[in-house]
Design a protein around this motif. Structure first.
Motif, mmCIF file in Angstrom:
data_model
loop_
_atom_site.group_PDB
_atom_site.id
_atom_site.type_symbol
_atom_site.label_atom_id
_atom_site.label_comp_id
_atom_site.label_asym_id
_atom_site.label_seq_id
_atom_site.Cartn_x
_atom_site.Cartn_y
_atom_site.Cartn_z
ATOM 1 N N MET A 1 1.976 28.184 32.108
ATOM 2 C CA MET A 1 2.413 28.873 31.301
ATOM 3 C C MET A 1 1.603 30.074 30.992
ATOM 4 S SD MET A 1 5.037 30.432 29.653
ATOM 5 C CE MET A 1 6.278 29.082 30.125
ATOM 6 N N PRO A 2 1.820 31.327 31.497
ATOM 7 C CA PRO A 2 0.980 32.402 31.043
ATOM 8 C C PRO A 2 1.771 32.973 29.793
ATOM 9 C CG PRO A 2 1.930 32.630 33.247
ATOM 10 C CD PRO A 2 2.720 31.663 32.701
ATOM 11 N N LYS A 46 13.752 32.109 29.085
ATOM 12 C CA LYS A 46 14.474 30.570 28.941
ATOM 13 C C LYS A 46 13.391 29.623 29.589
ATOM 14 C CE LYS A 46 19.073 32.118 29.183
ATOM 15 N NZ LYS A 46 19.190 32.023 27.684
ATOM 16 N N THR A 47 12.035 29.864 29.662
ATOM 17 C CA THR A 47 10.997 29.010 29.700
ATOM 18 C C THR A 47 10.785 27.933 28.564
ATOM 19 O OG1 THR A 47 10.114 30.630 31.234
ATOM 20 C CG2 THR A 47 8.531 28.685 30.690
ATOM 21 N N PHE A 48 10.988 28.530 27.328
ATOM 22 C CA PHE A 48 11.134 27.561 26.202
ATOM 23 C C PHE A 48 12.301 27.854 25.611
ATOM 24 C CE2 PHE A 48 6.284 28.328 25.765
ATOM 25 C CZ PHE A 48 5.964 26.708 26.268
ATOM 26 N N GLU A 49 13.027 26.597 25.302
ATOM 27 C CA GLU A 49 14.366 26.475 24.730
ATOM 28 C C GLU A 49 14.060 26.616 23.032
ATOM 29 O OE1 GLU A 49 17.166 26.977 26.079
ATOM 30 O OE2 GLU A 49 16.400 26.792 28.185
ATOM 31 N N ALA A 50 12.698 26.116 22.718
ATOM 32 C CA ALA A 50 12.450 25.999 21.208
ATOM 33 C C ALA A 50 12.298 27.139 20.625
ATOM 34 C CB ALA A 50 11.408 24.875 20.928
ATOM 35 N N PRO A 51 12.350 27.582 19.591
ATOM 36 C CA PRO A 51 12.015 28.696 18.596
ATOM 37 C C PRO A 51 10.485 28.945 18.805
ATOM 38 C CG PRO A 51 13.326 27.407 17.087
ATOM 39 C CD PRO A 51 13.118 26.476 18.460
ATOM 40 N N ALA A 52 10.051 30.242 18.574
ATOM 41 C CA ALA A 52 8.725 30.521 18.533
ATOM 42 C C ALA A 52 7.811 29.854 17.520
ATOM 43 C CB ALA A 52 8.520 32.186 18.599
ATOM 44 N N GLU A 53 8.016 29.641 16.411
ATOM 45 C CA GLU A 53 7.383 29.028 15.636
ATOM 46 C C GLU A 53 7.243 27.435 15.923
ATOM 47 O OE1 GLU A 53 11.587 28.856 13.518
ATOM 48 O OE2 GLU A 53 10.267 30.144 14.819
ATOM 49 N N VAL A 54 8.049 26.916 16.607
ATOM 50 C CA VAL A 54 7.936 25.387 17.160
ATOM 51 C C VAL A 54 7.063 25.376 18.277
ATOM 52 C CG1 VAL A 54 9.143 23.559 18.241
ATOM 53 C CG2 VAL A 54 10.002 24.535 16.296
ATOM 54 N N VAL A 55 7.016 26.385 18.934
ATOM 55 C CA VAL A 55 6.178 26.463 20.377
ATOM 56 C C VAL A 55 4.570 26.480 19.708
ATOM 57 C CG1 VAL A 55 5.082 27.499 22.401
ATOM 58 C CG2 VAL A 55 7.664 27.247 21.860
ATOM 59 N N PHE A 280 -0.137 35.434 41.457
ATOM 60 C CA PHE A 280 -0.409 36.516 40.296
ATOM 61 C C PHE A 280 0.672 36.388 39.218
ATOM 62 C CE2 PHE A 280 -1.549 38.049 44.518
ATOM 63 C CZ PHE A 280 -2.732 38.595 44.258
ATOM 64 N N PRO A 281 0.273 35.759 38.245
ATOM 65 C CA PRO A 281 1.211 35.004 37.027
ATOM 66 C C PRO A 281 1.750 36.324 36.255
ATOM 67 C CG PRO A 281 -1.306 34.945 36.318
ATOM 68 C CD PRO A 281 -1.082 35.402 37.807
ATOM 69 N N GLU A 282 2.881 36.112 35.960
ATOM 70 C CA GLU A 282 3.629 36.864 35.030
ATOM 71 C C GLU A 282 3.774 36.412 33.666
ATOM 72 O OE1 GLU A 282 7.259 38.638 36.847
ATOM 73 O OE2 GLU A 282 6.254 38.819 38.772
ATOM 74 N N GLN A 283 3.866 37.339 32.718
ATOM 75 C CA GLN A 283 4.006 36.854 31.232
ATOM 76 C C GLN A 283 5.202 36.228 31.181
ATOM 77 O OE1 GLN A 283 4.037 39.853 28.239
ATOM 78 N NE2 GLN A 283 2.968 38.768 26.852
ATOM 79 N N GLY A 284 5.263 34.799 30.590
ATOM 80 C CA GLY A 284 6.363 34.070 30.230
ATOM 81 C C GLY A 284 7.046 33.231 31.187
ATOM 82 N N GLN A 285 6.426 33.379 32.698
ATOM 83 C CA GLN A 285 7.042 32.789 33.548
ATOM 84 C C GLN A 285 6.476 31.439 34.101
ATOM 85 O OE1 GLN A 285 10.015 33.819 34.909
ATOM 86 N NE2 GLN A 285 9.815 35.596 33.654
ATOM 87 N N ARG A 286 6.933 30.464 33.986
ATOM 88 C CA ARG A 286 6.244 29.202 34.214
ATOM 89 C C ARG A 286 6.124 28.959 35.762
ATOM 90 N NH1 ARG A 286 9.493 25.304 31.795
ATOM 91 N NH2 ARG A 286 8.048 25.071 30.104
#
Length: 289
Positions: A1-2, A46-55, A280-286
């Motif tokens: 996960m970048p 939608k890679t993460f469903e949890a709030p940012a503070e939980v991640v 070539f990874p992209e930010q936020g793309q799993r």
């Protein structure tokens, strides 16, 4: 996960990769140049469903810092006030720099468990020794560290992460042996070649900062497409060339100045006669390995 993929300029998209076993939310952060902005991008995708503070607070269990340059560390520092207790893993000199020059009450509060008093004891410094495998607290993973040369006299690190019988290799910034006048990559390739040959090595994260036009004298401890492919061909000398075919190679740390990123991608794809699976990874793309 970048969480961040670039090698400079874009302060909201700098080197940081979350790694976890499939179907697990117990991540380690391989470098930490950007954290919160990358988590927000992952939530938007939608890679993460949890709030940012939980991640940030619950999913990320530990930080692995390859070297203390800010494009690999700034996210950890800026997010420290909102973070939870964790371990920072790295080579002794790297951790000493963080403790002495950053978390020292002059640059930033001392969130560590050593150094300038009072130590707030949020982060524990775990020094890694080459050759030893260290369990990662809070996860099912363990790690070995390998020193890298990042332009004399600077040192970086590679982390070989294991989960059961599967391995992933992450390299921080590194120059080629021929340019750096060292054998650090040579030794690393010797060590990981048996894992590659037996299909236990699931992928390699490795940097390419500049296109081929960059003179060797101005690489500052980084790779070009030509040098990367030469180094991976050296790995193939130990593992056998066939073992390289379809190996996922995640290309990190592309410097986004001008059209550098497009040129690097084109040069790698055109010269990829090793049969590598270039990512070539992209930010936020799993992606899965």
């Amino acid at each position: 996960m970048p969480l961040g993929v670039n090698g400079g300029i874009t302060e909201n998209n700098l080197s940081a990769y979350l790694l976890a076993p499939v179907n697990s939310t117990s991540y380690i952060s391989l470098d930490a140049g950007t954290l919160h902005a990358g988590i927000e991008q992952a939530i938007a995708a939608k890679t993460f469903e949890a709030p940012a503070e939980v991640v940030l607070r619950r999913y990320i269990k530990a930080y692995f810092i390859s070297h203390p340059h800010l494009d690999h560390l700034a996210g950890l520092l800026l997010n420290a006030p909102d973070d939870t207790a964790k371990t920072i893993y790295g080579q002794p000199a790297c951790l000493e720099t963080i403790q002495t020059h950053y978390l020292n009450w002059a640059s930033w509060p001392n969130f560590g468990d050593a150094g300038a008093p009072p130590a707030l004891n949020k982060y524990h410094y775990q020094r890694l020794t080459p050759g030893a495998e260290t369990p990662v607290v809070g996860t099912s993973m363990s790690v070995r560290v390998f020193p890298l040369s990042h332009g004399k006299p600077y040192e970086s690190a590679a982390f070989l992460v294991r989960n059961q019988a599967a391995y992933v290799l992450y390299l921080g910034d590194t120059g080629a042996d021929a340019v750096e006048k060292t054998e650090k990559l040579h030794y690393l390739w010797q060590e990981v070649a048996p894992l590659l040959k037996t299909h236990k090595l699931k992928g390699i994260f490795i940097e390419v900062s500049y296109p081929n036009e960059q003179p060797d004298s101005q690489l500052f401890g980084h790779l070009t497409p030509r040098l990367l492919l030469q180094e991976l061909a050296n790995l193939g000398q130990f593992s056998g060339a066939e073992a390289l075919r379809n190996l996922p190679v995640i290309v990190t740390h592309l410097k986004p100045t001008g059209d550098n990123k497009a040129r690097i991608q084109q040069q790698l794809q055109r010269a990829n006669n090793l049969g590598l699976k270039l990512i070539f990874p992209e930010q936020g793309q799993r992606f899965l390995l």
